[in-house]
Design a protein around this motif. Structure first.
Motif, PDB file in Angstrom:
ATOM      1  N   ALA A  70       7.564   9.423 -17.122  1.00  0.00           N
ATOM      2  CA  ALA A  70       9.093   9.406 -18.173  1.00  0.00           C
ATOM      3  C   ALA A  70       9.234  10.796 -18.437  1.00  0.00           C
ATOM      4  CB  ALA A  70       8.384   8.362 -19.036  1.00  0.00           C
ATOM      5  N   MET A  71       7.933  11.331 -18.922  1.00  0.00           N
ATOM      6  CA  MET A  71       8.596  13.049 -18.369  1.00  0.00           C
ATOM      7  C   MET A  71       8.990  13.631 -17.342  1.00  0.00           C
ATOM      8  SD  MET A  71       6.624  13.206 -21.488  1.00  0.00           S
ATOM      9  CE  MET A  71       7.584  11.831 -21.690  1.00  0.00           C
ATOM     10  N   VAL A  72       9.217  13.055 -15.759  1.00  0.00           N
ATOM     11  CA  VAL A  72       9.365  13.788 -14.984  1.00  0.00           C
ATOM     12  C   VAL A  72      11.204  13.030 -15.135  1.00  0.00           C
ATOM     13  CG1 VAL A  72       9.866  13.682 -12.801  1.00  0.00           C
ATOM     14  CG2 VAL A  72       7.652  13.949 -13.833  1.00  0.00           C
ATOM     15  N   GLN A  73      11.355  12.135 -15.760  1.00  0.00           N
ATOM     16  CA  GLN A  73      12.691  11.742 -15.802  1.00  0.00           C
ATOM     17  C   GLN A  73      13.283  12.811 -17.108  1.00  0.00           C
ATOM     18  OE1 GLN A  73      12.717   7.652 -16.290  1.00  0.00           O
ATOM     19  NE2 GLN A  73      13.803   7.864 -14.716  1.00  0.00           N
ATOM     20  N   ASN A  91       3.212   5.772 -15.860  1.00  0.00           N
ATOM     21  CA  ASN A  91       5.158   5.237 -16.184  1.00  0.00           C
ATOM     22  C   ASN A  91       4.952   6.997 -17.186  1.00  0.00           C
ATOM     23  OD1 ASN A  91       4.852   3.009 -15.449  1.00  0.00           O
ATOM     24  ND2 ASN A  91       4.159   1.864 -17.183  1.00  0.00           N
ATOM     25  N   PHE A  92       3.831   6.907 -18.097  1.00  0.00           N
ATOM     26  CA  PHE A  92       3.914   8.300 -19.004  1.00  0.00           C
ATOM     27  C   PHE A  92       4.827   9.811 -18.100  1.00  0.00           C
ATOM     28  CE2 PHE A  92       2.601  11.936 -21.190  1.00  0.00           C
ATOM     29  CZ  PHE A  92       3.509  12.113 -22.207  1.00  0.00           C
ATOM     30  N   ALA A 107       6.596  17.489  -9.254  1.00  0.00           N
ATOM     31  CA  ALA A 107       6.895  17.116  -7.681  1.00  0.00           C
ATOM     32  C   ALA A 107       6.129  15.835  -6.741  1.00  0.00           C
ATOM     33  CB  ALA A 107       5.745  18.496  -7.305  1.00  0.00           C
ATOM     34  N   LYS A 108       4.570  15.687  -7.426  1.00  0.00           N
ATOM     35  CA  LYS A 108       4.364  13.757  -6.976  1.00  0.00           C
ATOM     36  C   LYS A 108       5.712  13.303  -6.816  1.00  0.00           C
ATOM     37  CE  LYS A 108       1.032  10.614  -8.460  1.00  0.00           C
ATOM     38  NZ  LYS A 108      -0.404  10.421  -8.190  1.00  0.00           N
ATOM     39  N   TYR A 109       6.320  12.845  -8.117  1.00  0.00           N
ATOM     40  CA  TYR A 109       6.962  11.737  -8.499  1.00  0.00           C
ATOM     41  C   TYR A 109       8.940  11.291  -8.435  1.00  0.00           C
ATOM     42  CZ  TYR A 109       2.853  10.062 -10.952  1.00  0.00           C
ATOM     43  OH  TYR A 109       1.654   9.419 -11.699  1.00  0.00           O
ATOM     44  N   GLN A 110       8.700  13.456  -8.096  1.00  0.00           N
ATOM     45  CA  GLN A 110      10.021  13.418  -7.589  1.00  0.00           C
ATOM     46  C   GLN A 110      10.518  13.448  -6.055  1.00  0.00           C
ATOM     47  OE1 GLN A 110      11.282  17.084  -8.279  1.00  0.00           O
ATOM     48  NE2 GLN A 110      13.843  17.001  -8.045  1.00  0.00           N
TER      49      GLN A 110
END
Length: 156
Positions: free
Chosen positions: A10-13, A6-7, A42-45
């Protein structure tokens, strides 16, 4: 130090928000290396999560098509809200619509070209066959005339 999912999301967002901080600024702010932030991004996008805004340039053709279908149902404020949620502008939708139309027209033209090539090939094959038959008939007529000239057989 291990950070939770989640952290990281949140940082990627935060990075992807319009006017959000740069990777370097966020790295200094939270004490995480820039490379880690790039890896998280790269991972979460691209992990298939539709909740994270992505650059419209990174959208696949399928995503664009689905976005066009969704946006076609919406009007006014609903459309504006949907565009903001997706991180898009109305220009993106219009450009994608034109691209889709162009692709459909190109597919029709490509199919038409394939049909014309097929027909052309058939016609060339038929023309070749007829040229051979004509050459054979010409040869027979010439031989007949030579035989008649040599043996004196004249046909009335």
């Amino acid at each position: 130090m291990e950070y939770g999912k989640n952290f990281k999301q949140a940082m990627v967002q935060k990075l992807l928000l319009p006017g959000g901080p740069s990777v370097m600024t966020l790295s200094r702010e939270i004490g995480v290396s820039e490379q880690s932030l790039y890896n998280w991004k790269a991972k979460y996008q691209t992990s298939g999560s539709r909740t994270l805004p992505r650059s419209p340039r990174q959208w696949t053709q399928d995503d664009k098509y689905e976005a066009l279908l969704e946006s076609a149902k919406l009007t006014g404020e609903e459309l504006g809200k949907w565009l903001r949620e997706k991180g898009l502008r109305s220009e993106h939708i219009e450009i994608w619509r034109q691209d889709m139309k162009k692709n459909l027209n190109q597919q029709k033209k490509d199919e038409e070209i394939r049909e014309l090539r097929k027909k052309n090939k058939e016609l060339e094959r038929e023309l070749y066959r007829k040229e051979k038959a004509l050459a054979e008939m010409s040869a027979l007529v010439v031989l007949k005339k030579k035989v008649a000239a040599l043996w004196g057989d004249e046909e009335p």
